[in-house]
Motif scaffolding. Structure first.
Motif, PDB file in Angstrom:
ATOM      1  N   GLY A   1       7.753  18.635 -15.665  1.00  0.00           N
ATOM      2  CA  GLY A   1       7.907  18.767 -17.105  1.00  0.00           C
ATOM      3  C   GLY A   1       8.278  17.509 -17.853  1.00  0.00           C
ATOM      4  N   LEU A   2       8.580  16.421 -17.135  1.00  0.00           N
ATOM      5  CA  LEU A   2       8.776  15.153 -17.826  1.00  0.00           C
ATOM      6  C   LEU A   2       7.433  14.653 -18.350  1.00  0.00           C
ATOM      7  CD1 LEU A   2      11.363  13.489 -15.428  1.00  0.00           C
ATOM      8  CD2 LEU A   2      11.764  14.083 -17.833  1.00  0.00           C
ATOM      9  N   GLN A   3       7.452  13.947 -19.469  1.00  0.00           N
ATOM     10  CA  GLN A   3       6.220  13.532 -20.130  1.00  0.00           C
ATOM     11  C   GLN A   3       6.277  12.054 -20.504  1.00  0.00           C
ATOM     12  OE1 GLN A   3       5.676  16.035 -23.569  1.00  0.00           O
ATOM     13  NE2 GLN A   3       6.130  17.914 -22.425  1.00  0.00           N
ATOM     14  N   PRO A   4       5.126  11.416 -20.724  1.00  0.00           N
ATOM     15  CA  PRO A   4       5.132  10.036 -21.202  1.00  0.00           C
ATOM     16  C   PRO A   4       5.982   9.897 -22.467  1.00  0.00           C
ATOM     17  CG  PRO A   4       2.922  10.653 -20.549  1.00  0.00           C
ATOM     18  CD  PRO A   4       3.739  11.911 -20.476  1.00  0.00           C
ATOM     19  N   SER A   5       6.778   8.843 -22.511  1.00  0.00           N
ATOM     20  CA  SER A   5       7.725   8.514 -23.591  1.00  0.00           C
ATOM     21  C   SER A   5       9.061   9.219 -23.446  1.00  0.00           C
ATOM     22  CB  SER A   5       7.151   8.780 -24.988  1.00  0.00           C
ATOM     23  OG  SER A   5       6.022   7.963 -25.209  1.00  0.00           O
ATOM     24  N   ASP A   6       9.182  10.203 -22.538  1.00  0.00           N
ATOM     25  CA  ASP A   6      10.503  10.758 -22.262  1.00  0.00           C
ATOM     26  C   ASP A   6      11.380   9.671 -21.659  1.00  0.00           C
ATOM     27  OD1 ASP A   6      10.055  13.310 -23.158  1.00  0.00           O
ATOM     28  OD2 ASP A   6       9.641  14.164 -21.178  1.00  0.00           O
TER      29      ASP A   6
ATOM     30  N   GLU B   1       0.837  -1.206   0.000  1.00  0.00           N
ATOM     31  CA  GLU B   1       0.000   0.000   0.000  1.00  0.00           C
ATOM     32  C   GLU B   1       0.868   1.251   0.000  1.00  0.00           C
ATOM     33  OE1 GLU B   1      -4.063   1.090   2.234  1.00  0.00           O
ATOM     34  OE2 GLU B   1      -2.351   0.908   3.598  1.00  0.00           O
ATOM     35  N   GLU B   2       1.915   1.267   0.811  1.00  0.00           N
ATOM     36  CA  GLU B   2       2.821   2.420   0.847  1.00  0.00           C
ATOM     37  C   GLU B   2       3.550   2.574  -0.482  1.00  0.00           C
ATOM     38  OE1 GLU B   2       4.024   2.406   5.596  1.00  0.00           O
ATOM     39  OE2 GLU B   2       5.089   1.108   4.187  1.00  0.00           O
ATOM     40  N   LEU B   3       3.992   1.471  -1.044  1.00  0.00           N
ATOM     41  CA  LEU B   3       4.698   1.525  -2.317  1.00  0.00           C
ATOM     42  C   LEU B   3       3.808   2.097  -3.412  1.00  0.00           C
ATOM     43  CD1 LEU B   3       7.411   0.731  -3.637  1.00  0.00           C
ATOM     44  CD2 LEU B   3       6.391  -1.494  -4.163  1.00  0.00           C
ATOM     45  N   ASP B   4       2.558   1.712  -3.422  1.00  0.00           N
ATOM     46  CA  ASP B   4       1.619   2.208  -4.427  1.00  0.00           C
ATOM     47  C   ASP B   4       1.360   3.696  -4.243  1.00  0.00           C
ATOM     48  OD1 ASP B   4      -0.128   1.875  -6.630  1.00  0.00           O
ATOM     49  OD2 ASP B   4      -1.842   1.719  -5.276  1.00  0.00           O
ATOM     50  N   SER B   5       1.119   4.113  -3.012  1.00  0.00           N
ATOM     51  CA  SER B   5       0.811   5.515  -2.741  1.00  0.00           C
ATOM     52  C   SER B   5       2.005   6.425  -2.997  1.00  0.00           C
ATOM     53  CB  SER B   5       0.342   5.670  -1.290  1.00  0.00           C
ATOM     54  OG  SER B   5       0.123   7.023  -0.984  1.00  0.00           O
ATOM     55  N   LEU B   6       3.183   6.047  -2.507  1.00  0.00           N
ATOM     56  CA  LEU B   6       4.370   6.883  -2.684  1.00  0.00           C
ATOM     57  C   LEU B   6       4.751   7.016  -4.153  1.00  0.00           C
ATOM     58  CD1 LEU B   6       6.510   5.547   0.317  1.00  0.00           C
ATOM     59  CD2 LEU B   6       5.520   7.843   0.107  1.00  0.00           C
ATOM     60  N   THR B   7       4.609   5.941  -4.916  1.00  0.00           N
ATOM     61  CA  THR B   7       4.964   6.026  -6.336  1.00  0.00           C
ATOM     62  C   THR B   7       3.929   6.803  -7.131  1.00  0.00           C
ATOM     63  OG1 THR B   7       4.024   3.805  -6.654  1.00  0.00           O
ATOM     64  CG2 THR B   7       6.411   3.968  -6.350  1.00  0.00           C
ATOM     65  N   ASP B   8       2.668   6.776  -6.718  1.00  0.00           N
ATOM     66  CA  ASP B   8       1.667   7.656  -7.328  1.00  0.00           C
ATOM     67  C   ASP B   8       2.076   9.114  -7.150  1.00  0.00           C
ATOM     68  OD1 ASP B   8      -0.044   5.726  -8.304  1.00  0.00           O
ATOM     69  OD2 ASP B   8      -1.513   5.906  -6.694  1.00  0.00           O
ATOM     70  N   ARG B   9       2.423   9.469  -5.921  1.00  0.00           N
ATOM     71  CA  ARG B   9       2.763  10.867  -5.615  1.00  0.00           C
ATOM     72  C   ARG B   9       4.014  11.310  -6.381  1.00  0.00           C
ATOM     73  NH1 ARG B   9       2.979  10.806   0.793  1.00  0.00           N
ATOM     74  NH2 ARG B   9       3.566  13.004   0.470  1.00  0.00           N
ATOM     75  N   LEU B  10       5.016  10.435  -6.439  1.00  0.00           N
ATOM     76  CA  LEU B  10       6.239  10.782  -7.157  1.00  0.00           C
ATOM     77  C   LEU B  10       5.993  10.850  -8.665  1.00  0.00           C
ATOM     78  CD1 LEU B  10       9.238  11.399  -7.209  1.00  0.00           C
ATOM     79  CD2 LEU B  10       9.695   8.931  -7.076  1.00  0.00           C
ATOM     80  N   ALA B  11       5.200   9.943  -9.195  1.00  0.00           N
ATOM     81  CA  ALA B  11       4.906   9.958 -10.636  1.00  0.00           C
ATOM     82  C   ALA B  11       4.229  11.253 -11.037  1.00  0.00           C
ATOM     83  CB  ALA B  11       4.028   8.762 -10.995  1.00  0.00           C
ATOM     84  N   ALA B  12       3.248  11.685 -10.256  1.00  0.00           N
ATOM     85  CA  ALA B  12       2.564  12.950 -10.554  1.00  0.00           C
ATOM     86  C   ALA B  12       3.530  14.124 -10.475  1.00  0.00           C
ATOM     87  CB  ALA B  12       1.392  13.138  -9.600  1.00  0.00           C
TER      88      ALA B  12
END
Length: 561
Positions: A77-82, A60-71
């Motif tokens: 300014g990083l974008q999909p496919s970069d 659960e922590e791994l999912d939440s923390l990576t959501d926050r970092l991904a956003a």
């Protein structure tokens, strides 16, 4: 499915009809890596996902923390496919950063911390990277912060430098600070706007080639997840298994053996920051580890470890290693098996219930029934008989479709009917009605130092720049711990002093070559041996150094043969 949602120019995507067949049959998963983690987090929220000496995160922590970092990565300014180069070690922040990239559609370029100016410069230009993730406090005295800042300044394509660890400069972006810019709810809303599919590129892995120019291997979300799960199940792992990994997480092996099965199966994985046999065996006891893998020098160190009797290894079900499974099993009293893996897409192995002859006498079989394997006469497409040596060639759901932006390499990489040519020599063996493959050697010119491939041609070019050296030829010499190390045969300029190993290494590192690629022995000769047709005879040099090492007692005679 409608094919890839974020096409990258230079990536070979393969036949759409075949892709659909793989998705429908389960040879590719119909989800992304981010979706696999979300499903596991909903099912096993409080279960430890990743464990290190300093930190544990649940699913659960791994999912939440990576959501926050991904956003947050999308916010800067990083974008999909970069693409983003990774130079990070084994810790929780590395896992958070790479999974966040997967969720945001950013494509990690899986480098290793030991790379220096030459390798990072080549990778940045080849991959067209816009991001650069660097660990600020790796082991050793090398200043990664300064190095990363200098490389970013020298490479105009890199626009976003993100550090992890405690030594990051105060005014720089860090993994921890970026996570704090988003809460879980807003992050999930931001990521809901990102369209990523199972046929999109997940990561850029690197081929261990024979020259200094790395070839980039695109791997895909659904393909890579399924590939990892087939391998995990081949080793008889499930969500109740506990896996221990001490080698680079950002290596292809680290992703396939350690990270992907954790996210998709719900298995707990113990991450070690460095190889330490006593600590490893202590962790086996503390966490009831069931599976360990050695892609490098771990197995020989375990065999040589004098205090094995002090450790309770009763939880271990399997130790799979590149070589010496028989000697390792005799030492630790746990089922052991040899493996084979290539980043271009084939994993061979055996589980603990496989026949001993298969586990010890071969490197295993694929866990995916759709993988097709052929053993061909080198430089031809004629199959050899079982038991005879030939070049390993394969095609299947996870096999390379084409190197990134490398039309020349792609023209010679495959047989006429699409089988990838590995350049590795194997023999096929039928055991209890199943075909297994045994690694016999290589056609290509490289050194396999504990699982890291060192291109001989690249090192030779750098060594030949030394003012005392006229010419140089690098060959693989046997080593009891790493399997192979580099030995360079050199012709010295008249009147010049013979360089020492230390002096040569200092020169090469100053030129920007990674330290692990530096030759670890020098043999000064008047001329290189040649074949009857006048070509440099590297097999003769390999035989010379192997016999010399054996006579010196540096390696056992069987390693020299």
């Amino acid at each position: 499915m409608n094919g890839p949602l974020n096409r990258i120019e230079g990536v070979e995507y393969g036949d759409p009809g075949r892709a659909q067949q793989y998705l429908d049959s389960g040879a590719w998963m119909k989800i992304t890596v981010g979706e696999a983690l979300r499903q596991t987090a909903r099912r096993l929220p409080a279960k430890p996902a990743l464990v290190t000496d300093t930190r544990t995160v649940t699913f659960e922590e791994l999912d939440s923390l990576t959501d926050r970092l991904a956003a947050a990565l999308l916010d800067i300014g990083l974008q999909p496919s970069d693409r983003a180069i990774f130079q990070m070690g084994n810790n929780i922040e590395t896992a958070l950063a790479v999974i966040a990239c997967f969720k945001a559609g950013i494509v990690p370029v899986c480098a290793i911390p030991q790379y220096r100016e030459i390798e990072i410069g080549q990778l940045a230009r080849l991959s067209q990277a816009r991001g650069y993730f660097v660990q600020s406090d790796p082991a050793g005295s090398f200043d990664m912060v300064r190095f990363a800042q200098e490389m970013t300044a020298a490479l105009p394509g890199i626009e976003h430098l993100v550090f992890s660890g405690s030594r990051a400069p105060a005014d720089c972006l860090t993994v921890a600070s970026l996570i704090e810019t988003r809460d879980a709810a807003s992050a999930r809303a931001r990521l809901a706007e990102v369209r990523i599919g199972p046929e999109d590129v997940l990561s850029f892995q690197l081929s261990g080639g024979t020259t200094g120019v790395p070839k980039i291997i695109p791997r895909f979300h659904g393909e890579y997840l399924a590939h990892a799960l087939f391998a995990a199940r081949n080793y008889e792992m499930d969500e109740h298994s506990v896996f221990l990994w001490s080698l680079p997480l950002m290596h292809n092996a680290g992703q396939l053996y350690a990270l992907m099965p954790t996210l998709a199966l719900g298995r707990t994985t113990i991450l070690m920051s460095a190889v330490d046999i006593a600590r490893m065996l202590t962790l086996v006891e503390a966490h009831a580890v069931t599976h360990i893998s050695s892609i490098g020098p771990i197995a020989p160190q375990v065999i040589a470890y004098p205090d094995l009797h002090k450790h309770d290894l009763s939880s271990l079900k399997l130790f799979f290693t590149m070589t010496r499974a028989d000697a390792l099993e005799q030492k630790i009293g746990v089922p052991c098996s040899n493996l084979y893996g290539i980043t271009e897409g084939l994993l061979l192995g055996t589980g603990p219930s496989a026949p001993v002859q298969a586990r010890h006498g071969t490197n295993g079989a694929s866990g995916c029934v759709l993988d097709e394997v052929r053993v061909l006469e080198p430089e031809s497409e004629k199959a050899v008989a079982d038991g005879q040596m030939g070049e390993l060639c394969f095609r299947g759901p996870s096999s390379l479709r084409g190197y990134f932006n490398a039309p020349e390499a792609n023209r010679t990489a495959f047989t006429s009917d699409g089988f990838f040519r590995t350049g590795d020599i194997v023999s096929a063996h039928r055991i209890d009605g199943k075909t297994y493959y045994r690694f016999e050697g290589r056609l290509r010119d490289n050194v396999n130092r504990g699982g890291e491939k060192i291109g001989c041609e690249e090192v030779e070019q750098f060594v030949s720049k030394h003012p005392a050296i006229l010419d140089a030829k690098l060959i693989a010499m046997p080593d009891a711990v790493y399997g192979e190390k580099g030995c360079v045969f050199v012709i010295v300029r008249p009147g010049a002093a013979d360089p020492t190993v230390g002096e040569l290494a200092a020169f090469l590192v100053a030129q920007g070559l990674a330290k692990f690629k530096c030759p670890e022995r020098i043999e000064v000769v008047d001329a290189f041996p040649v074949t009857r047709v006048g070509k440099v005879d590297k097999p003769a040099m390999k035989k010379m150094i192997a016999e010399k090492l054996a006579s010196e007692g540096a390696v056992k005679p069987e390693l020299a043969s």
